[in-house]
Enzyme design. Structure first.
Site, PDB file in Angstrom:
ATOM      1  N   GLY A 194       0.915  -1.264  -0.130  1.00 19.63           N
ATOM      2  CA  GLY A 194       0.098  -0.021   0.116  1.00 19.63           C
ATOM      3  C   GLY A 194       1.013   1.273  -0.115  1.00 19.63           C
ATOM      4  N   SER A 195       0.368   2.399   0.487  1.00 23.31           N
ATOM      5  CA  SER A 195       1.036   3.548   0.682  1.00 23.31           C
ATOM      6  C   SER A 195       1.932   3.663   1.623  1.00 23.31           C
ATOM      7  CB  SER A 195       0.085   4.885   0.912  1.00 23.31           C
ATOM      8  OG  SER A 195      -0.585   4.790   1.859  1.00 23.31           O
ATOM      9  N   PRO A 196       3.181   4.463   1.449  1.00 21.50           N
ATOM     10  CA  PRO A 196       3.970   4.925   2.495  1.00 21.50           C
ATOM     11  C   PRO A 196       3.333   5.358   3.706  1.00 21.50           C
ATOM     12  CG  PRO A 196       4.889   5.538   0.345  1.00 21.50           C
ATOM     13  CD  PRO A 196       3.382   5.234   0.323  1.00 21.50           C
TER      14      PRO A 196
ATOM     15  N   ILE B 189       0.599   4.645   5.291  1.00 22.04           N
ATOM     16  CA  ILE B 189      -0.364   3.783   5.714  1.00 22.04           C
ATOM     17  C   ILE B 189       0.848   2.779   6.437  1.00 22.04           C
ATOM     18  CG2 ILE B 189      -1.733   1.709   6.046  1.00 22.04           C
ATOM     19  CD1 ILE B 189      -2.877   4.452   5.546  1.00 22.04           C
ATOM     20  N   GLY B 190       2.021   2.680   5.677  1.00 22.83           N
ATOM     21  CA  GLY B 190       3.175   1.918   5.685  1.00 22.83           C
ATOM     22  C   GLY B 190       3.755   2.174   7.150  1.00 22.83           C
TER      23      GLY B 190
ATOM     24  N   GLU C  36       5.559  -3.212   1.200  1.00 27.19           N
ATOM     25  CA  GLU C  36       5.680  -2.966  -0.501  1.00 27.19           C
ATOM     26  C   GLU C  36       4.958  -1.741  -0.532  1.00 27.19           C
ATOM     27  OE1 GLU C  36       7.049  -5.089  -3.193  1.00 27.19           O
ATOM     28  OE2 GLU C  36       7.924  -6.323  -1.615  1.00 27.19           O
TER      29      GLU C  36
ATOM     30  N   CYS D  71       1.974   0.230  -8.294  1.00 26.60           N
ATOM     31  CA  CYS D  71       3.314   0.831  -7.569  1.00 26.60           C
ATOM     32  C   CYS D  71       4.475   0.877  -8.723  1.00 26.60           C
ATOM     33  CB  CYS D  71       3.672  -0.138  -6.568  1.00 26.60           C
ATOM     34  SG  CYS D  71       3.525  -1.846  -7.001  1.00 26.60           S
TER      35      CYS D  71
END
Lengths: 482, 484
Positions: free
Chosen positions: B192-194, B196-197, B214, B252
């Site tokens: 997902g997105s940075p 939320i990462g 990822e 991505c």
């Protein structure tokens, strides 16, 4: 008085190191080799001072310092020097029909600017060994040694400043304040050795910047003793792995023993006999053991030893002297499972023995606890060895010995679960501080129209065949036969 | 929410019990599950294409290429290689340790959590699961609520094919994810997105749970027109096919922006236009080969990126949008301002900025000024430029003369660095991603070296020094009393 390390200093430090890294200072083979060679010079020319600092901080006997800190480091540096060219070379990867024609490789590149935070119990080893990895991999590195070993911390700062390239390798001394300031920066990797409690704080801080971490933590490393073992050798190895390694203050120290009710008295007798052979009748006078690091830890250990229903389980030792921070090698028998001594990593010269009705039960006992950094088994029973190695989860498993795996550069050293994440030693150190970049080289032949819209049934069939690397099908479709 | 908390607790308990029973450790069990995944995809090909069309407007061919076919091949690779992957790796020990032996055993972490993304909801759910299962773990999947039809399909269908006591699926959005993250997992795999990462990693930190993230970034594509002028047609086709032919740029590893020399820019635009037309027709909205934007919210985000008047002014092709149909036309921008939003966040849509440089060598500095992306693409035959790109930039991966295809090469690790992520998978890397590499050493009780033990003296110290240096001859001399 030393200048206070403030937020501005952390910013400046980071800016300078980043500038060096971006300028390519640390990437060349020659630079890495030159730094590693300087580390070797430190080991060769300053062993006496190192031994002395370790004695000040921990009362560490000369042999332990020379062997477990300096000699191990020397070997680690020499291995890196010998293997660096190999480690730096790209690895070829196989490609398939789907990506044909192409070639692929995996290139190791440095992560950038990394932070190494080390612990107080093996202050030189745990500082420099990760730094060896960081430098071999081509990073700029900041080391923050533990303030609980102040003589070692200040010697490290002095020696690294004297010998290594200050534009890319730095030491920041300090405690919580300084560490917190460092953790606010955006590092490309953080390598931490210490407790699980602080490990969580480190990882949380790292999460803010998506910084990957290696956490070398600890746990209660159990030792299972089977009645078919060679008890004399077993006892000697446990003793030298426990009290002979910083007096039990080591992450892979045997924390507690599991054996059968029937066998336990023999184990205790063997331990007593060998303990006396090693440390004499007055172990408090022996110069061959480290002392407890400081009064905080001494009080912690006293407390868990004096707990009700624990203090009456002492079968050997139990002497304490707060003035010189000494506790004698102490063995306890069948302390309550919910006692303090069985609830946290002991990290000291106390060794509880828990007895079982039959040895089988050791699996459940170990599995009911957080995963330790190491699990040990002494036995000649092949089936038991296999079952133990396959089903007990720990950072590492050692059968018929204690702690030696730490000195093997061909085995990854690290934890799992509460005992940590990531690993190092040997090539694993180089890998820990590298990004393994995938590189695909493609040509321009073979630009199949099937890759592109507009999509059609024929294209779909061909794609399916390609994806399955099904050459026959590919030809059939291409020839219009499918 | 209470009900959901109870469900999660129950599921976790069952998964942990199953793992403790040892069932998932058997290679036979793992292979059965992998085989079942292949059957599930084969049996449900139509249904899967349907839900992918409902969620994202993907054409069947795209759906097969990027999702179904990919998953089946991944499972087949795992089936084929599993016996090899599970074999412990022997380590060589120095002579001094003889007759000790050392090896590394890959053991499953235990109970793992897979959180997948909406853009490739089948492959980003099943591919990590294939890794988790091959490695012998129990696994819980939460697919993205932004691809609800696929999520529902997976929740309904997986239990009919896979071992329900070991493999679970839960549906839901951020609130369900929050509940899941409060629990202790042995590993978390997130795509997902940075943004939320970071939240995932912080939650994992509470339990010292290792993570693979990822994430994404702005994947640049360098076109060194001097050296690939002969093959420029292929270059343009590959870029066009990748950018708009795979989930309409919502990937991505999509081509985020192009870097090219000023002198070639307008030729490039003029070459792109007919290729786009040939792929998607005069009216791409009706072509059926262009995926749609996933939700209104994402549509509005893209709309906002284009609404900046300076960005509007840079549109040289496309630009039309239809909120009702969640359609954004394949759009090309020429030199939008570098400080615009569109040049500072991952676009994740069918808009392609072309950034011009005086000299293609400047592309290196340009890329370095931004966070490390998941992939860098470069069309060039200039070996010097290739070397510079490899050694001066950092990214998850680099692909020369193609785009996105590194995803298909399962001999290559797939993962990011820095903002684009940590950890990797695909092929054997998926197996390793979900395994703890446990060192196992076995010593011998037969031989013993006295110098190992206290009380210490000079002899023992000398002995150990020599042993460490592996100076065996001198050791022998020492023992024979011929060396001091």
């Amino acid at each position: 008085m030393a200048k206070l390390f403030e937020a501005a200093d952390a910013n400046i430090l980071m800016t300078e190191l980043r500038r060096s890294f971006d300028a390519g200072v640390t990437r060349g083979y020659e630079w890495r080799v030159s730094q590693l060679k300087k580390l070797l010079v430190i080991c060769d020319n300053h062993e006496t001072e190192i031994v002395s600092a370790l004695h000040d901080d921990l009362g560490k006997p000369e042999l332990e310092s020379s062997v477990y800190e300096v000699a191990l480091l020397r070997n680690s540096i020499k291995l890196a020097l010998k293997q660096l060219k190999n480690w730096m070379a790209p690895d070829k990867a196989k490609t398939s029909l789907t990506t044909f024609p192409a070639s692929a490789e995996i290139v190791s590149e440095p992560l950038g600017v990394v932070l190494v935070i080390s612990a107080w119990n093996y202050p030189f080893l745990l500082s420099i060994d990760p730094v060896i990895g960081a430098i071999s991999a081509g990073n700029a590195v900041v080391l923050k040694p533990s303030e609980l070993a102040p003589a070692s911390s200040s010697l490290l700062a002095k020696l690294l400043e004297q010998y290594l390239d200050p534009s890319a390798v730095r030491v920041v001394e300090g405690a919580v304040t300084e560490t917190t300031l460092l953790l606010e920066q955006k590092w490309d990797k953080i390598f931490y050795t210490g407790s699980s409690k602080i490990g969580r704080i480190i990882m949380m801080a790292a999460a803010k910047h998506l910084t990957p971490v290696v956490l070398e933590l600890g746990g209660k490393s159990p030792v299972v003793i089977d009645s078919d073992t060679n008890l004399k050798i077993t006892a000697k190895r446990i003793i030298s792995g426990k009290w002979g390694c910083n007096n039990g203050q080591a992450c892979i120290s045997p924390d507690y023993i599991l054996t059968t009710k029937e066998y336990a008295p023999k184990v205790i007798d063997a331990m007593k006999q060998e303990l006396e052979a090693f440390y004499g009748k007055n172990p408090m006078e022996s110069k061959d053991m480290s002392r407890i690091v400081n009064s905080n830890h001494f009080d912690r250990l006293s407390k868990i030893l004096e707990e009700k229903d624990v203090s009456d389980k002492i079968v050997y030792g139990g002497q304490k002297n707060r003035d010189n921070l000494k506790i004698s090698p102490t063995i306890l028998l069948d302390v309550p499972l919910d006692s303090l001594i069985m609830s946290e990593e002991i990290f000291g010269p106390l060794l509880p023995i828990l007895t079982l009705n039959n040895l089988e039960e050791c699996f459940d006992v170990i599995r009911s606890r957080p995963k330790p950094l190491a699990a040990y088994l002494f036995t000649q029973n092949q089936k038991l060895k296999e079952r133990f190695a396959m089903t007990i989860s720990a950072g590492g498993i050692v059968v018929n010995d204690i702690a030696v795996h730490l000195s093997l550069p061909t085995l990854p050293f690290g934890g799992v679960g509460e005992s940590g994440m990531g690993s190092y030693h040997g090539k694993f150190s180089f890998d820990a501080f590298s990004h393994k970049k995938a590189v695909l080289y493609k040509g321009f032949i073979g630009d199949a129209a099937i890759r592109y819209p507009p999509y059609s049934r024929g294209k779909l069939r061909l794609l399916k065949a390609l994806v399955n690397s099904n050459l026959v099908e590919v030809f059939k479709v291409l020839l219009g036969l499918s | 929410m209470e009900a959901m908390k109870e469900t999660v607790d129950q599921n976790l308990r069952e998964m942990r019990d199953t793992f403790a029973s040892g069932r998932t450790r058997s290679v036979k069990w793992r292979k059965t599950q992998l085989q079942a995944i292949i059957e599930m995809v084969k049996d449900n090909e139509d249904k899967m294409c349907d839900v992918l069309f409902q969620d994202l407007g993907k054409h069947r061919t795209e759906a097969f290429r990027d999702e179904l076919g990919f998953v089946m091949r991944s499972a087949e690779t795992a089936l084929k290689c599993l016996d090899k992957w599970v074999v412990p790796k022997k380590s060589n020990l120095p002579l001094l340790f003889y007759p000790a032996t050392g090896k590394v055993i890959s053991e499953p972490y235990g109970t793992v959590l897979v959180l997948s993304s909406w853009n490739f909801p089948i492959s980003l759910s099943l591919d990590p699961m294939i890794g988790a299962i091959s490695a012998g773990n129990t696994v819980l999947l939460k697919a993205s609520e932004l691809s609800p039809n696929t999520s529902a399909f997976l929740a309904k269908t997986i239990p009919s094919y896979l071992d329900t006591k070991a493999i679970k699926v839960i549906e839901g959005g951020p609130d369900v994810a929050t509940i899941l993250l409060q629990h202790q997992w042995d590993k978390i795999f997130f795509t997902g997105s940075p943004r939320i990462g970071k939240i995932i990693m912080a939650a994992a930190a509470n339990h010292l749970t290792p993570v693979t993230l990822e994430l994404g970034g702005k994947c640049p594509t360098i076109i060194d027109h001097h050296s690939v002028s002969k093959d420029m047609k292929s270059v343009v086709k590959r870029i066009t096919g990748a950018k708009w032919g795979s989930c309409s740029g919502q990937a991505c590893i999509s081509v985020d922006y192009v870097l090219v020399e000023q002198s070639f820019a307008s030729s490039l635009v003029e070459m792109l236009k007919p290729v786009i037309k040939s792929f998607f027709g005069e009216n791409p909205k009706e072509s059926g080969s262009l995926a749609r934007i996933v939700t209104k919210k994402h549509f509005q985000r893209l709309s906002r990126l284009l609404s900046d008047p300076r960005v509007q002014a840079s549109i040289v092709y496309g630009g039309s949008m239809d909120e009702e149909k969640l359609y954004v036309e394949p759009t090309i921008l020429l030199d939008p301002p570098l400080d615009s939003e569109i040049m500072n966040e991952e676009i994740f849509g069918p808009i392609l900025p072309i950034i011009t440089l005086r000299d293609i060598q400047e592309s290196i500095g340009f890329i370095k000024s931004k966070p490390k992306p998941l992939a860098i693409y470069a069309f060039t035959k200039d070996e010097k430029l290739k070397t510079r790109i490899l050694s001066e930039t950092s990214s998850g991966s680099v692909t020369f003369n193609d785009v996105m295809i590194q995803y298909m090469c399962d001999a290559l690790p797939f993962g990011g660095v820095g903002e684009s992520g940590m950890g990797r998978y695909h092929g054997k890397y998926s197996f390793e991603c979900f395994s703890h590499e446990k060192a196992v050493m076995e010593g011998s009780l037969a031989m013993d070296l006295e110098p190992r033990y206290p009380p210490w003296n000079n002899f023992k110290l000398t002995f150990i020094r020599l042993a460490f240096r592996e100076a065996y001859f001198k050791l022998v001399l020492l023992m024979l009393g011929l060396k001091k």
